[in-house]
Design an enzyme around this catalytic site. Structure first.
Site, short mmCIF file in Angstrom:
data_model
loop_
_atom_site.label_atom_id
_atom_site.label_comp_id
_atom_site.label_asym_id
_atom_site.label_seq_id
_atom_site.Cartn_x
_atom_site.Cartn_y
_atom_site.Cartn_z
N ASN A 213 73.93 45.46 24.75
CA ASN A 213 74.17 45.57 26.19
C ASN A 213 73.87 46.96 26.75
O ASN A 213 73.48 47.11 27.90
CB ASN A 213 75.64 45.20 26.47
CG ASN A 213 76.09 45.65 27.84
OD1 ASN A 213 75.68 45.11 28.85
ND2 ASN A 213 76.92 46.68 27.89
N SER B 206 66.94 41.76 32.43
CA SER B 206 67.28 41.88 33.85
C SER B 206 66.26 41.07 34.65
O SER B 206 65.12 40.89 34.21
CB SER B 206 67.22 43.34 34.31
OG SER B 206 67.20 43.42 35.72
N TYR C 136 62.82 51.11 35.21
CA TYR C 136 63.81 50.18 34.66
C TYR C 136 63.18 48.81 34.39
O TYR C 136 63.44 48.19 33.35
CB TYR C 136 64.98 50.05 35.65
CG TYR C 136 66.13 49.22 35.15
CD1 TYR C 136 66.84 49.59 34.00
CD2 TYR C 136 66.54 48.07 35.82
CE1 TYR C 136 67.90 48.84 33.55
CE2 TYR C 136 67.62 47.32 35.38
CZ TYR C 136 68.30 47.70 34.23
OH TYR C 136 69.35 46.95 33.78
N ALA D 59 60.12 48.26 33.66
CA ALA D 59 59.24 48.37 32.48
C ALA D 59 60.06 48.27 31.20
O ALA D 59 59.67 47.58 30.24
CB ALA D 59 58.50 49.71 32.52
N LYS E 196 63.01 46.82 30.85
CA LYS E 196 63.55 45.46 30.71
C LYS E 196 62.43 44.44 30.43
O LYS E 196 62.68 43.41 29.79
CB LYS E 196 64.36 45.08 31.95
CG LYS E 196 65.66 45.89 32.08
CD LYS E 196 66.54 45.72 30.84
CE LYS E 196 67.82 46.51 30.92
NZ LYS E 196 68.66 46.38 29.70
#
Lengths: 82, 246
Positions: free
Chosen positions: B89, B141, B154, B156, B158
């Site tokens: 996570n 995401s 971000y 990229a 995810k």
């Protein structure tokens, strides 16, 4: 031959079907046909169980020969003469 | 409720937010949960045994440090002899337009969101293979599948999580290790709620269900994927976005 070296050799003989006399400086990832990635991970897993260690990823990657493996195990505190 | 009795779980980024919810949900379902977060983190998650039979154990570990990762899995191996579930996570999130992305920040984001995730999977899969299988659940995401303006870095990272999840699922299937990812939309963590301070309406307008997710909404998807009820689910990216449009 010490008990730990005997156990070490047994792992190689079982996984690669090798004779003990073949286990020397020539026994490497490049030279042994059966030493593919699956056999490699099985080798790592079996050695971790038997010697109660957990190899660093770098050591898994560079565990490419019978002799080098002995050196790596000794770094983890396994006395191969015992 | 789905149960995780006798299951050993590792959850990263578990001091607060979604990770805290995942750890607590797993423990409430009966699992023994090793909750990882940085040495500097203040855990909001309660530690100890629960009435459900589950347990939460705090572990202060830096998942970007190989020694720390190895020590964590060594501890799990010694204390439990197996690992059933890895919930990846932990992540860094940031919001910048393309022209404002620094290479250092990008490198740090990939170190946590991608490289550390891969190393966690390397160690976890070795432990899982010894005991006949397991479940790895990665945090993706909606921006990793759909993209979003202002979140190039971000998205990229995810997007990489989406791809590595599918590849790992194929590679680990013969060892009965399932690998899936959860792709949330907007989640109302304490941090986000504080940052938005009342601007919810403008943000929830493009969410079909008309509200942001609670951390527990995401944790429940993790619970399903961790449980034996998902025993035939692998290589999937499960959207948990309330029908959000990006």
């Amino acid at each position: 031959m010490g008990e730990n070296l005997r156990k070490y050799n047994e792992v190689f003989m079982n996984i690669f079907g090798a004779a003990e006399s073949e286990l020397n400086e020539s026994f490497t990832f490049e030279s042994v046909h059966k030493w593919d990635s699956l056999a490699h991970m099985a080798l790592i897993s079996r050695l971790e169980d038997i010697f109660d260690v957990m190899f660093e990823t770098e050591d898994v990657l560079h565990y490419g020969s019978y002799l080098n493996g002995i050196k790596i195990l000794e770094r983890y505190g396994v006395d191969m003469k015992a | 409720m789905l149960r995780l009795e006798n299951k050993i779980c590792v959850v990263t980024g578990a001091a607060r937010g979604i990770g805290k919810a995942i750890a607590e949900t797993f423990a409430q379902a009966g699992a023994r949960v090793y909750s990882l977060d940085l040495p500097s983190a203040e855990f909001e998650t309660q530690e100890g045994r629960l009435a459900s039979g589950g347990e939460i154990i705090h572990v202060r570990a830096d998942i970007t440090a190989s020694d720390s990762v190895r020590a964590t899995f060594m501890r799990v191996k010694k204390e439990c002899g197996k690992l059933d579930v890895l919930a990846n996570n932990a992540a860094i999130i940031s919001y910048e337009m393309l022209g404002m992305i620094s290479k250092d920040k990008l490198r740090k984001m990939f170190e946590v969101d991608v490289f550390a995730m891969i190393e966690m999977m390397q160690y976890a899969s070795r432990l899982m293979a010894k005991s006949g299988g397991g479940s790895i659940i990665n945090m993706a995401s909606i921006v990793g599948t759909n993209g979003a303006a202002g979140q190039l870095a971000y998205s990229a990272a995810k997007g990489a999580v989406v791809a590595l999840t599918k590849s790992a699922a194929k590679e680990l299937a013969p060892q009965n290790i399932r690998v899936n990812a959860v792709a949330p939309g907007m989640v109302a963590t304490k941090r986000l709620v504080a940052e938005m301070s009342g601007r919810f309406e403008e943000k929830t307008g493009n969410i079909g269900l008309g509200r942001m997710a609670l951390p527990e909404d995401i944790a429940n998807v993790y619970l399903f994927l961790a449980s034996d009820s998902a025993s035939y689910v692998s290589g999937q990216i499960i959207g948990a976005d309330g029908c959000m449009v990006l």
